[in-house]
Motif scaffolding. Structure first.
Motif, mmCIF file in Angstrom:
data_model
loop_
_atom_site.group_PDB
_atom_site.id
_atom_site.type_symbol
_atom_site.label_atom_id
_atom_site.label_comp_id
_atom_site.label_asym_id
_atom_site.label_seq_id
_atom_site.Cartn_x
_atom_site.Cartn_y
_atom_site.Cartn_z
ATOM 1 N N TYR A 170 67.471 31.195 72.583
ATOM 2 C CA TYR A 170 66.299 31.236 71.706
ATOM 3 C C TYR A 170 65.824 29.820 71.413
ATOM 4 N N HIS A 171 64.556 29.719 71.005
ATOM 5 C CA HIS A 171 63.988 28.405 70.715
ATOM 6 C C HIS A 171 64.668 27.766 69.499
ATOM 7 N N SER A 172 64.868 28.549 68.434
ATOM 8 C CA SER A 172 65.534 28.024 67.243
ATOM 9 C C SER A 172 65.988 29.180 66.363
ATOM 10 N N VAL A 173 66.969 28.895 65.545
ATOM 11 C CA VAL A 173 67.446 29.843 64.526
ATOM 12 C C VAL A 173 67.603 29.065 63.223
ATOM 13 N N SER A 174 66.942 29.536 62.163
ATOM 14 C CA SER A 174 67.014 28.872 60.856
ATOM 15 C C SER A 174 67.546 29.847 59.824
ATOM 16 N N ILE A 175 68.511 29.407 59.042
ATOM 17 C CA ILE A 175 69.129 30.227 57.997
ATOM 18 C C ILE A 175 68.952 29.501 56.666
ATOM 19 N N PHE A 176 68.319 30.167 55.727
ATOM 20 C CA PHE A 176 68.096 29.597 54.399
ATOM 21 C C PHE A 176 68.761 30.492 53.354
ATOM 22 N N GLU A 177 69.201 29.904 52.278
ATOM 23 C CA GLU A 177 69.782 30.668 51.181
ATOM 24 C C GLU A 177 69.084 30.288 49.880
ATOM 25 N N LYS A 178 68.588 31.287 49.187
ATOM 26 C CA LYS A 178 67.920 31.074 47.900
ATOM 27 C C LYS A 178 68.219 32.267 47.005
ATOM 28 N N ASP A 179 68.956 32.031 45.923
ATOM 29 C CA ASP A 179 69.295 33.094 44.983
ATOM 30 C C ASP A 179 68.255 33.181 43.876
ATOM 31 N N PHE A 180 67.926 34.415 43.507
ATOM 32 C CA PHE A 180 66.986 34.657 42.422
ATOM 33 C C PHE A 180 67.664 35.266 41.198
ATOM 34 N N ASP A 181 68.987 35.466 41.295
ATOM 35 C CA ASP A 181 69.766 36.052 40.189
ATOM 36 C C ASP A 181 69.160 37.373 39.736
ATOM 37 N N PHE A 182 68.749 38.163 40.718
ATOM 38 C CA PHE A 182 68.183 39.480 40.430
ATOM 39 C C PHE A 182 69.146 40.536 40.943
ATOM 40 N N GLU A 183 69.690 41.296 40.026
ATOM 41 C CA GLU A 183 70.654 42.330 40.384
ATOM 42 C C GLU A 183 70.074 43.698 40.075
ATOM 43 N N LEU A 184 70.136 44.579 41.072
ATOM 44 C CA LEU A 184 69.646 45.944 40.911
ATOM 45 C C LEU A 184 70.617 46.870 41.618
ATOM 46 N N PRO A 185 71.193 47.847 40.908
ATOM 47 C CA PRO A 185 72.116 48.775 41.561
ATOM 48 C C PRO A 185 71.471 49.437 42.774
ATOM 49 N N GLU A 186 72.233 49.553 43.853
ATOM 50 C CA GLU A 186 71.695 50.097 45.095
ATOM 51 C C GLU A 186 71.117 51.492 44.908
ATOM 52 N N ASP A 187 71.717 52.286 44.024
ATOM 53 C CA ASP A 187 71.231 53.658 43.838
ATOM 54 C C ASP A 187 69.945 53.717 43.012
ATOM 55 N N ARG A 188 69.476 52.540 42.535
ATOM 56 C CA ARG A 188 68.236 52.531 41.749
ATOM 57 C C ARG A 188 67.117 51.744 42.427
ATOM 58 N N ARG A 189 67.349 51.199 43.642
ATOM 59 C CA ARG A 189 66.398 50.282 44.248
ATOM 60 C C ARG A 189 65.080 50.947 44.612
ATOM 61 N N HIS A 190 65.058 52.283 44.732
ATOM 62 C CA HIS A 190 63.816 52.966 45.079
ATOM 63 C C HIS A 190 63.227 53.753 43.909
ATOM 64 N N GLU A 191 63.786 53.593 42.699
ATOM 65 C CA GLU A 191 63.229 54.307 41.549
ATOM 66 C C GLU A 191 61.845 53.762 41.195
ATOM 67 N N PHE A 192 60.973 54.637 40.747
ATOM 68 C CA PHE A 192 59.582 54.294 40.466
ATOM 69 C C PHE A 192 59.482 53.146 39.460
ATOM 70 N N GLU A 193 60.263 53.218 38.387
ATOM 71 C CA GLU A 193 60.161 52.226 37.310
ATOM 72 C C GLU A 193 60.608 50.834 37.756
ATOM 73 N N MET A 194 61.452 50.778 38.798
ATOM 74 C CA MET A 194 62.010 49.508 39.252
ATOM 75 C C MET A 194 61.106 48.772 40.242
ATOM 76 N N GLN A 195 60.134 49.467 40.799
ATOM 77 C CA GLN A 195 59.402 48.909 41.932
ATOM 78 C C GLN A 195 58.584 47.649 41.640
ATOM 79 N N PRO A 196 57.773 47.590 40.588
ATOM 80 C CA PRO A 196 56.993 46.358 40.389
ATOM 81 C C PRO A 196 57.864 45.114 40.291
#
Length: 376
Positions: A170-196
């Motif tokens: 491949y021409h290049s591979v770039s890996i970046f890491e940036k944490d936003f300290d945002f935690e959301l339980p996996e079982d709630r990631r698609h709930e309507f109230e959580m989306q915005p």
């Protein structure tokens, strides 16, 4: 009679004028030394006006980044890039146009093997493909796996016959890491109230990744979700052949009963009903698709007929990013992923609204099917 030397100019000066004369002579001496030292660097060849312009342009275009050694002195040089020649066309592979594949990640360890398997199948010259990843708030081995795989993709031995194999570097591979300290339980990631809120953080991650990874050689940007598990090997050239600013295939998912159902409901077009409804909304209200809590009346691409021509396109007003191909100029001219309400949308749908507001074309291919992993 002995010849007498003429009197020095300094002896002809009287009183205060002598100091002035010394100062003038000193300045003239310094100016002479300056021009004798630097005149080779300042000189321009004698030529006609047109020739001089071409000569100066050639010299400017030859600048490159890095350091050179000139007489023992380290010098830095300017870097010139002509963005006028950077185009995205329907014959991208033939024209050797670079593609940047961008994927934001979080705890993606389980999905990466299939992700790389599918990317390696792409029938597009791999030496024209760059991969960019942004890892956020991860607790698994995503970063380590990316680093290991990147080393392989960039340094593997090329096959004996490049014309018969796509297993090139491949021409290049770039890996970046940036944490936003945002935690959301996996079982709630698609709930309507959580989306915005969830989508706002996703928009920020995409913008970080885009600004960090987009380089001047990239003509196309492909946004690819890590959990898309099946698509044709020819998909890049297929979508490029449509020759539009933004284009998306139809992303479905397969049930355990081997039946297909819609997945990416962010690909849609407005209807008169949805437009009339928006006139009554607060400007900061974010609309979401696929939720019974608030029906918008839009026409989703997953509900459109899928038996028509594979490359037949329809105009869209909103897109997701499971597999979204964008001409890089769209991003370069300012269309990104708003983390705030923009025309009642955020993130990818907000990007589509912004691109259209800027005059770019956004399209979908209802009959071009790709598949996402089956999840909630």
């Amino acid at each position: 009679m002995a010849h007498k030397e003429p009197p020095s100019p300094l002896l002809l000066v009287r009183g205060n004028n002598r100091r002035v004369a010394i100062l003038v002579i000193s300045i003239l001496s310094l100016l002479a030394m300056f021009f004798l030292t630097f005149s080779p660097h300042l000189a321009i060849r004698h030529c006609g006006h047109g020739e001089q312009q071409r000569s100066m342009a050639t010299e400017t275009m030859s600048f490159s980044s890095g350091n050179t050694n000139d007489g023992g002195v380290s010098r830095r040089q300017a870097r010139f890039t002509d963005l006028n020649d950077l185009t995205a066309t329907s014959q991208a592979a033939r024209n050797e146009e670079h593609v940047l594949i961008l994927t934001p990640l979080k705890n993606a360890e389980a999905y990466l093997p299939r992700y790389f398997e599918m990317v390696n199948r792409l029938q597009y010259p791999h030496h024209l493909i760059s991969l960019g990843f942004l890892v956020s708030d991860t607790t698994d081995r995503t970063v380590q796996l990316l680093q290991d795989r990147a080393d392989e993709l960039l340094n593997r031995d090329p096959p004996d016959d490049d014309s018969s194999s796509n297993n090139t570097r491949y021409h290049s591979v770039s890996i970046f890491e940036k944490d936003f300290d945002f935690e959301l339980p996996e079982d709630r990631r698609h709930e309507f109230e959580m989306q915005p809120l969830r989508r706002s953080f996703m928009a920020r991650a995409r913008n970080y990744l885009l600004s960090a990874a987009l380089k001047d050689e990239h003509a196309w940007v492909l946004w690819l979700d890590v959990d898309v598990i099946d698509y044709p090997a020819s998909i890049l050239t297929d979508l490029q052949s449509i020759d539009v600013d933004v284009v998306v295939p139809n992303c479905l998912r397969q049930t355990d009963e081997n039946e297909s159902m819609g997945y990416d409901k962010n690909n849609w077009m407005e209807t008169q009903q949805s437009l009339d409804m928006q006139k009554k909304l607060d400007p900061d209200y974010v609309l979401l698709e696929g939720y019974f809590e608030f029906l918008t009346g839009r026409y989703l691409m997953v509900d459109m007929p899928t038996h028509l021509g594979k490359l037949d396109k329809v105009p869209l007003d909103g897109v997701g990013a499971t597999f979204t191909l964008v001409k890089a100029k769209v991003h370069r001219e300012g269309a990104n992923f708003p983390p705030f309400a923009f025309q009642h949308q955020v993130e990818t749908e907000g990007f589509a609204k912004m691109a259209k507001a800027m005059g770019f074309g956004v399209y979908g291919l209802p009959s071009y099917l790709i598949y996402h992993i089956m999840n909630s």
